[in-house]
Design a protein around this motif. Structure first.
Motif: not given
Lengths: 316, 331
Positions: A138, A142, A144-147, A150-151, A154, A178, B15, B262, B265, B268, B303, B306-307, B310-311
């Motif tokens: 999980f 999670l 992987l979902v975050f770009p 971008l993070i 920030i 991955i 998620l 993948y 992402l 993007f 953000n 983007a999420a 991706v999803l």
């Protein structure tokens, strides 16, 4: 790992004569195979030369990367400034080798750390299964979902004071997921083997089983992946630095140099193309070595000849 | 199949919610809008009292003296009703979002379609012609492209275009913005203008995708070419082309659906550079600008976007996987 039928006669002999000496024999066989791969050898030589340039280069010139020569501004390459000077009189050679040094260091460290994290997380998820597996995967999903770009962008202004080591940590944080997935699925197939079951019934501690029995069996994948990761990390670092979110002035990296030189790329190409060229050459060399290592360490991944089917290992 | 897809969808929604919460917390704590306002007042010549800064921050809902979870609560309540709050310049995030989303999606979708289709075809073609000159050329080219960050590809394309334009003496390739401002002329002229602007940004996004996909597709296709079922298909009398397309390519596409998720992402992220370099006013440019302005609400909006993207692509990949592979549907 290596199926003997895929070795050449010479390599078989080498493997036989060295069989008694354990892992050293396999390393030597692998080295011989890499040495036979022209592209990989070229890549390896290029990487060594680049490291020499990055770490010896700064001592070859009398300019330091932060020196400013007010008498020559935007001058082309000459005996005084080998790769010319930029808009404020920095020596481009001194700056570029310094930037190369930083980029290479960041790439190496990220590759090392993210491979360690990925192999531990992946192996634990695969070995323990159950809730440990579910929660770790999980976490992987999670992140992987975050770009990630971008993070990092920030957070990086906050970490400016801690310098480039913080950048290594950030890129690592988003660089292992991955790989961890692949390690997990490889671990799942290893855990079913008899030697792991035997070790488990003998009461060997799980941590020891993972380190002694699971990880060595996926070592070749980890080595290949770490190589590729080093290239990817340099790409991430330069991209961040290009936008000003990575390495901060007065320090330089290939990314900041490319960013600074972009505006002058047409009129004063030396400000742009030395840094850009070194970046491409390094990543290309790393990719070639990674590809060569894959052929040498992981014969299963070699293309099966037409009409003859080889058993494939299931990645994902 | 529906049960499988709805289960995946539920997982993705969870998620997304967690990702939204985390990115809000992160943006709120890492950025400092207070510093932005204070800096603005100093450069404006007159010092603004901290109480006035406080008032401005509170009005936008990003006052760092309020508890961050309270701020998230207020923001979340509005967000559920479709209001993403205000930018740091006191304009609506939704309006900005609406202006920019089309620009980004145009770039992303064209880049994605061109990149995927050309990449898969190039890979399959290379596999069929393994070790011939054309295969080697594609391989070398894709290695070279994969060794370049997107921003470098974009910069090189731009520099090349400037040189070309200089050489020809006319502005053949345009590379600033989405269209020429105030261009007079009919539909045909407008369309050509848009297309000439589109060329370089699309290329810089698509090239990386093409290179990556062609490598994967080539490897998978080579495995398929050596398989028994393809030999069977040929043996029962199918033409080579038909066997390759119907039996070869279809099976070879299954593992690709994972890369698809993948890959998006990366696409993007690449679009962020492309927009910034070619002056497109899309989501990526907005993101970079808002970080530099410490604009919390805008950063969170990008953000979340983007999420979602991706999803969504992950979900699309699942659907594709299920459509191509009957075994998944039973699971």
């Amino acid at each position: 790992m290596s199926t003997p039928s895929l070795l050449t006669g010479e390599e078989l002999e080498a493997a036989d004569s060295l069989a008694g000496r354990g892992p050293a024999g396999r390393i030597r066989v692998t080295l011989r195979r890499v040495a036979g791969n022209k592209a990989a050898m070229t890549g390896l030589i290029v990487i060594v030369l680049l490291f020499l340039l990055a770490f010896v280069g700064p001592h070859l010139t009398r300019w330091s990367y932060s020196d400013i020569d007010y008498t020559s501004i935007r001058q082309g390459p000459s005996g005084r400034h080998w790769w010319g000077t930029d808009g404020i009189g920095h020596d481009v050679f001194a700056q570029t080798v310094r930037g190369l040094q930083k980029s290479l260091l960041i790439g190496l460290l990220v590759a090392l750390f993210s491979t360690v994290v990925a192999s531990l997380v992946g192996a634990c998820a695969g070995y323990f299964g159950g809730w440990a597996d579910r929660s770790l995967m999980f976490l992987v999903d999670l992140l992987l979902v975050f770009p990630s770009f971008l993070i990092i962008a920030i957070v990086s202004p906050r970490l400016r004071s801690s310098g480039w080591i913080a950048l290594v940590g950030l890129i690592t944080l988003f660089g292992w997921m991955i790989t961890a997935r692949v390690v997990r699925s490889m671990t799942l197939s290893i855990v079913e083997r008899d030697f792991v079951t035997a070790a488990r019934f003998m009461g060997v501690h799980p941590a020891r089983i993972i380190v002694r029995h699971v990880l060595p069996n996926i070592a070749s994948f980890l080595i290949i992946d770490a190589t590729i990761q080093a290239g990817a990390a340099v790409i991430t670092e330069t991209s961040l630095s290009y936008f000003g979110f990575g390495v901060q002035a007065p320090d330089v990296s290939l990314g900041t140099l490319i960013a600074d030189g972009t505006g002058d790329a047409i009129g004063y190409p030396w400000m742009f193309f030395f840094a850009a060229g070194l970046l491409v050459v390094f990543v290309l060399a790393v990719n070639l070595v990674g590809d060569g290592l894959r052929d040498a360490l992981d014969p299963d991944s070699r293309r099966p000849r037409r009409g003859k089917k080889e058993p494939r290992r299931g990645h994902e | 199949m529906l049960r499988y897809l709805s289960r995946r969808l539920g997982y993705y929604v969870v998620l997304l919610l967690i990702a939204t919460l985390l990115s809000y917390l992160l943006a709120s704590t890492a950025l400092s809008p207070r510093g932005y306002f204070e800096g603005q007042s100093i450069s404006g010549g007159k010092r603004v009292s901290s109480s006035s800064v406080d008032k401005q921050l509170t009005a936008i809902g990003i006052n760092d003296h309020t508890n961050v979870f309270d701020r998230f609560g207020t923001w979340g309540e509005h967000a559920v009703h479709g209001n993403l709050g205000k930018t740091i310049d006191d304009t609506s995030v939704n309006a900005e979002f609406g202006r920019r989303i089309g620009v980004s999606l145009r770039l992303l979708i064209i880049g994605l379609v061109v990149g995927t289709v050309v990449g898969i075809l190039a890979g399959a073609w290379g596999a069929v012609r393994q070790y011939r000159l054309s295969d080697r050329a594609v391989t070398i080219l894709s290695f070279l492209i994969l060794s370049m960050p997107t921003f470098l590809i974009a910069l090189l394309l731009k520099i090349g275009a400037i040189k070309l334009n200089q050489m020809l003496g006319v502005d053949l390739i345009k590379f600033t913005g989405e269209k020429t401002p105030n261009l007079a002329g009919g539909f045909g002229r407008q369309l050509t203008d848009r297309l000439t602007h589109l060329l370089l940004p699309t290329l810089s996004i698509a090239l990386g995708t093409i290179a990556g996909y062609s490598r994967y597709q080539r490897n998978i296709m080579l495995d398929v070419l050596g398989s028994d079922y393809l030999r069977t298909a040929l043996a029962k009398g199918l033409s080579r082309r038909r066997a390759l397309l119907r039996h070869g390519l279809r099976t070879a596409l299954i593992p690709m659906s994972t890369f698809f998720a993948y890959g998006f992402l990366g696409l993007f992220t690449g679009a962020t550079f492309t927009e910034k370099i070619f002056g497109w006013h899309g989501m990526g440019e907005w993101f970079i600008d808002s970080i530099n302005k410490n604009d919390v609400n805008s950063v969170v909006a990008v953000n979340v976007f983007a999420a979602v993207v991706v999803l969504f692509s992950g979900f699309l990949a699942d659907a594709l996987h299920a459509a191509l592979d009957p075994r998944i549907r039973q699971a």
